[in-house]
Design a protein around this motif. Structure first.
Motif, short mmCIF file in Angstrom:
data_model
loop_
_atom_site.label_atom_id
_atom_site.label_comp_id
_atom_site.label_asym_id
_atom_site.label_seq_id
_atom_site.Cartn_x
_atom_site.Cartn_y
_atom_site.Cartn_z
N ARG A 129 0.84 -1.19 0.00
CA ARG A 129 0.00 0.00 0.00
C ARG A 129 0.88 1.24 0.00
NH1 ARG A 129 -0.11 2.35 5.03
NH2 ARG A 129 -2.12 3.33 4.67
N MET A 130 0.24 2.39 -0.14
CA MET A 130 0.92 3.68 0.01
C MET A 130 -0.02 4.61 0.75
SD MET A 130 3.81 5.28 -0.79
CE MET A 130 4.49 4.48 -2.24
N GLY A 131 0.42 5.09 1.91
CA GLY A 131 -0.43 5.96 2.71
C GLY A 131 -0.64 7.31 2.05
N LEU A 132 -1.66 8.02 2.50
CA LEU A 132 -1.94 9.34 1.95
C LEU A 132 -0.75 10.27 2.17
CD1 LEU A 132 -5.65 9.87 3.05
CD2 LEU A 132 -4.81 9.70 0.70
N HIS A 133 -0.36 10.97 1.12
CA HIS A 133 0.78 11.87 1.19
C HIS A 133 0.66 12.92 0.09
CE1 HIS A 133 1.85 8.99 -1.93
NE2 HIS A 133 2.66 9.92 -2.42
N PHE A 156 -6.80 3.78 -6.20
CA PHE A 156 -6.09 5.03 -5.96
C PHE A 156 -6.96 5.92 -5.08
CE2 PHE A 156 -5.12 9.39 -7.78
CZ PHE A 156 -3.83 9.50 -7.27
N LEU A 157 -6.36 6.46 -4.04
CA LEU A 157 -7.04 7.41 -3.16
C LEU A 157 -6.65 8.82 -3.58
CD1 LEU A 157 -6.40 5.68 0.29
CD2 LEU A 157 -8.51 5.61 -1.07
N PHE A 158 -7.64 9.65 -3.89
CA PHE A 158 -7.37 11.03 -4.30
C PHE A 158 -8.15 11.94 -3.38
CE2 PHE A 158 -7.50 14.64 -7.42
CZ PHE A 158 -6.13 14.79 -7.53
N LYS A 166 -11.83 13.94 2.99
CA LYS A 166 -12.30 12.67 2.44
C LYS A 166 -11.65 12.39 1.10
CE LYS A 166 -16.51 10.10 1.31
NZ LYS A 166 -17.99 10.14 1.25
N ALA A 167 -11.18 11.15 0.92
CA ALA A 167 -10.51 10.78 -0.32
C ALA A 167 -11.44 9.97 -1.22
CB ALA A 167 -9.26 9.96 -0.01
N ARG A 168 -11.44 10.29 -2.48
CA ARG A 168 -12.19 9.54 -3.48
C ARG A 168 -11.45 8.25 -3.81
NH1 ARG A 168 -13.98 12.20 -9.29
NH2 ARG A 168 -14.71 10.29 -10.32
N ARG A 169 -12.17 7.16 -3.98
CA ARG A 169 -11.58 5.87 -4.35
C ARG A 169 -11.71 5.69 -5.86
NH1 ARG A 169 -12.50 1.34 0.33
NH2 ARG A 169 -11.91 2.66 2.10
N VAL A 170 -10.57 5.56 -6.53
CA VAL A 170 -10.55 5.49 -7.99
C VAL A 170 -9.91 4.17 -8.42
CG1 VAL A 170 -9.80 6.66 -10.11
CG2 VAL A 170 -10.25 8.00 -8.03
N HIS A 189 -2.80 11.90 -1.74
CA HIS A 189 -3.15 10.73 -2.54
C HIS A 189 -2.43 9.50 -1.99
CE1 HIS A 189 0.42 12.62 -4.27
NE2 HIS A 189 0.80 11.39 -4.64
N GLY A 190 -2.90 8.32 -2.36
CA GLY A 190 -2.30 7.08 -1.88
C GLY A 190 -2.88 5.88 -2.61
N ILE A 191 -2.52 4.69 -2.14
CA ILE A 191 -2.98 3.44 -2.74
C ILE A 191 -3.43 2.50 -1.62
CG2 ILE A 191 -2.22 1.33 -3.94
CD1 ILE A 191 -2.51 3.52 -5.91
#
Length: 215
Positions: A129-133, A156-158, A166-170, A189-191
């Protein structure tokens, strides 16, 4: 088995994520035959490794770099460096196929011209994973970020400009390219953790090429 997970996105065209952010569905598929040999050459010269964060934790995804400089992380912090700390040599030159794809994607997103000097290459396996950054180590933040997905699917979190937004899930599939810049350049953003899968070209992993103008 759901073969749609391993094919280019069923959705074609452009999906807007913000005023200056979008997903170019399947955009990189036409470049894959050139991208894969170039990727293997970069891997041989500067192998993937899991870097340490400034806080002393090992990153979930393995990574390497190519271009004039590469992004590095250790207990001293996050920065760009011209030398690969593992090999003691300059990072591999950015392959022409990589640079062409990045330029064409930025143009297609309306955020060109773009001349990247760094490409971060992340390797995700199931569970990575990749945390929000934010991408904040670049001196030139007027240039966009171009992020290419190859291999198994990811989410993908945007997010917004604050970590708590709040992050959108793409959903992203093989060949999708996300481009963001302008007023969206500093969004978090993140994964999400990847689910087990196997891709006929890339294998049981996801390769992410992230192009930046670092200098």
């Amino acid at each position: 088995m759901n073969l749609e997970l391993f094919a280019p996105s069923a959705m074609e065209g452009t999906e807007e994520l913000g005023r200056h952010a979008c997903v170019l569905r399947g955009f990189a598929v036409a470049f894959v035959e050139e991208l894969m040999p170039a990727l293997h050459a970069v891997e041989r010269e500067s192998p993937f490794r899991r870097m340490m964060t400034a806080g002393g934790h090992t990153m979930s995804a393995a990574m390497t770099n190519c271009g004039e400089c590469g992004w590095v992380s250790d207990r001293r912090g996050y920065r760009y460096a011209a030398i690969d700390p593992e090999t003691g040599r300059p990072w591999p030159a950015m392959p022409d196929a990589f640079r062409r794809l990045a330029r064409h994607a930025a143009d297609a997103a309306g955020l060109g011209p773009f001349d990247p000097d760094a490409c971060l290459v992340n390797c995700y396996v199931p569970g990575s994973r990749m945390g929000l950054h934010q991408d904040s180590n670049e001196k030139d933040r007027s240039a966009p970020i171009v992020s290419v997905s190859l291999g198994i699917p990811a989410v993908f979190l945007f997010g917004g400009h604050g970590r708590g937004d709040k992050a959108r899930r793409v959903p992203l599939c093989h060949g999708d390219v996300v481009v963001w810049g302008g007023e969206d350049r500093m969004r978090f953003h993140g994964i999400l953790p990847l689910k087990p899968a196997d891709h006929p070209v890339v294998g049981p992993r996801r390769i992410n090429l992230t192009f930046r103008k670092a200098g």
